[in-house]
Design an enzyme around this catalytic site. Structure first.
Site, PDB file in Angstrom:
ATOM      1  N   GLU A 101       0.815  -1.214   0.000  1.00 34.67           N
ATOM      2  CA  GLU A 101       0.000   0.000   0.000  1.00 34.67           C
ATOM      3  C   GLU A 101       0.854   1.273   0.000  1.00 34.67           C
ATOM      4  O   GLU A 101       0.342   2.372   0.220  1.00 34.67           O
ATOM      5  CB  GLU A 101      -0.993  -0.030   1.169  1.00 34.67           C
ATOM      6  CG  GLU A 101      -2.243  -0.789   0.768  1.00 34.67           C
ATOM      7  CD  GLU A 101      -2.918  -1.543   1.898  1.00 34.67           C
ATOM      8  OE1 GLU A 101      -2.410  -1.524   3.027  1.00 34.67           O
ATOM      9  OE2 GLU A 101      -3.955  -2.166   1.624  1.00 34.67           O
TER      10      GLU A 101
ATOM     11  N   HIS B 153      -2.483   2.164   9.019  1.00 34.22           N
ATOM     12  CA  HIS B 153      -3.563   1.427   8.349  1.00 34.22           C
ATOM     13  C   HIS B 153      -3.882   0.189   9.171  1.00 34.22           C
ATOM     14  O   HIS B 153      -2.989  -0.589   9.506  1.00 34.22           O
ATOM     15  CB  HIS B 153      -3.144   1.031   6.933  1.00 34.22           C
ATOM     16  CG  HIS B 153      -4.011  -0.028   6.336  1.00 34.22           C
ATOM     17  ND1 HIS B 153      -5.383   0.081   6.278  1.00 34.22           N
ATOM     18  CD2 HIS B 153      -3.720  -1.233   5.788  1.00 34.22           C
ATOM     19  CE1 HIS B 153      -5.886  -1.010   5.709  1.00 34.22           C
ATOM     20  NE2 HIS B 153      -4.892  -1.820   5.417  1.00 34.22           N
TER      21      HIS B 153
ATOM     22  N   HIS C  74     -12.350  -3.684   3.774  1.00 36.67           N
ATOM     23  CA  HIS C  74     -10.909  -3.768   3.966  1.00 36.67           C
ATOM     24  C   HIS C  74     -10.468  -3.208   5.319  1.00 36.67           C
ATOM     25  O   HIS C  74     -10.005  -3.960   6.164  1.00 36.67           O
ATOM     26  CB  HIS C  74     -10.214  -3.052   2.799  1.00 36.67           C
ATOM     27  CG  HIS C  74      -8.727  -3.137   2.831  1.00 36.67           C
ATOM     28  ND1 HIS C  74      -7.943  -2.828   1.750  1.00 36.67           N
ATOM     29  CD2 HIS C  74      -7.875  -3.492   3.823  1.00 36.67           C
ATOM     30  CE1 HIS C  74      -6.667  -2.997   2.064  1.00 36.67           C
ATOM     31  NE2 HIS C  74      -6.610  -3.391   3.314  1.00 36.67           N
TER      32      HIS C  74
HETATM   33 ZN   LIG Z   1      -4.863  -3.636   4.369  1.00 40.70          ZN
END
Ligand SMILES: [Zn+2]
Length: 221
Positions: free
Chosen positions: A86, A105, A169
Site C-alpha cells: 500500500e 492502516h 478492507h
Molecule cells: Zn490492508
C-alpha cells in the site's frame, strides 16, 4: 554503489514504528500480517521520504531494520525487503496533506462492520471526535495498491478529518505524529463498536466537531 540520500531513518523512529505495529495487534486492530504504518522523514535540505513497514512480515518476527526508506516518488532508498504493497496509497496521502507526519492502516472489526454496510462512521464518543474529528467517510471497495486509489482516498478524507474507511478492507488514519495517528485508529474502532451496538438499540446521539465547545488546550491537530 547506488546514490545514497541524505535522508536516514534513526533507530528511534524504526523502533517507534515497530512498537505501534505490535500495539495494533495487542489492541485488536490488526491480525496476522495485516495493516501497515509509515512516518514522514525530512532532511535538512528540505527533501522528504517516508519510512514504511515491509510487505508480508509477521509483526512478532519484524525488526527495526526491516523498515524501508522510500522517496516520495516511490524509489526505495534503503532497506532489504519490499515496502508494503500500500506504499502508493501512503505516498498519495502525504502529498495531499503536508500536515500529515504519520499513517496507520488497520483492519479492525467494527470499522469493517460499518464499512461493509457502506455506513460512514459518525462520531458518538468524545475521544473519536477529538482525535479523528469525523464523520469518517467510506470509500467503495477496490484494490488499494495503486496511486489513483490513494489520490481518491486522500481526496475523500479531505483536510479536516483524520481517517477514511476503505469498504471491505479497513481504515487509514493520519496524524501530526505516529502517536496521534495511532490514537485516531484506536478511537475510530472504539467509536465504530459503540455506534454499531447503539444503532441496534436505538438512535445514537451524534457529536458534531464544529459545534463542540472544546476547552482551550484540549483541541488536537
Ligand atoms: Zn490492508
Amino acid at each position: 554503489m547506488p546514490t545514497r540520500t541524505p535522508i536516514r531513518a534513526t533507530a528511534q523512529v524504526r523502533e517507534e514504528i515497530l512498537y505501534y505495529c505490535r500495539e495494533s495487534v495487542r489492541c485488536g486492530l490488526n491480525f496476522n500480517t495485516q495493516g501497515n504504518i509509515s512516518v514522514r522523514l525530512a532532511a535538512d535540505d528540505g527533501s522528504e521520504a517516508i519510512l514504511i513497514t515491509p510487505s508480508d512480515v509477521r509483526y512478532d518476527a519484524m525488526t527495526p531494520d526491516d523498515m524501508v526508506v522510500v522517496a516520495m516518488d516511490g524509489t526505495v532508498l534503503e532497506g532489504d525487503l519490499l515496502p508494503s504493497t500500500e506504499l502508493p496509497v501512503h505516498l498519495a496521502h502525504y502529498r495531499r496533506r503536508p500536515d500529515v507526519q504519520a499513517i496507520v492502516h488497520t483492519e479492525s472489526t467494527f470499522v469493517n462492520v460499518l464499512g461493509v454496510l457502506g455506513r460512514r462512521i459518525d462520531p458518538v464518543l468524545l475521544n473519536m471526535v477529538l482525535y479523528a474529528k469525523g464523520p469518517i467517510p467510506v470509500m467503495p471497495f477496490e484494490f488499494s495498491t495503486n496511486a489513483d486509489f490513494g489520490r481518491r482516498s486522500a481526496e475523500l478524507m479531505g483536510d479536516d478529518v483524520n481517517a477514511v474507511v476503505w469498504a471491505n478492507h479497513g481504515l487509514l488514519a493520519v496524524g501530526v505524529s505516529l502517536k496521534l495517528a495511532f490514537k485516531v485508529a484506536v478511537a475510530v474502532e472504539e467509536n465504530a463498536e459503540v455506534l454499531h451496538h447503539a444503532g441496534l438499540a436505538g438512535v445514537p446521539s451524534i457529536l458534531d466537531y464544529a459545534r463542540i465547545d472544546i476547552p482551550a488546550g484540549a483541541r488536537l491537530p
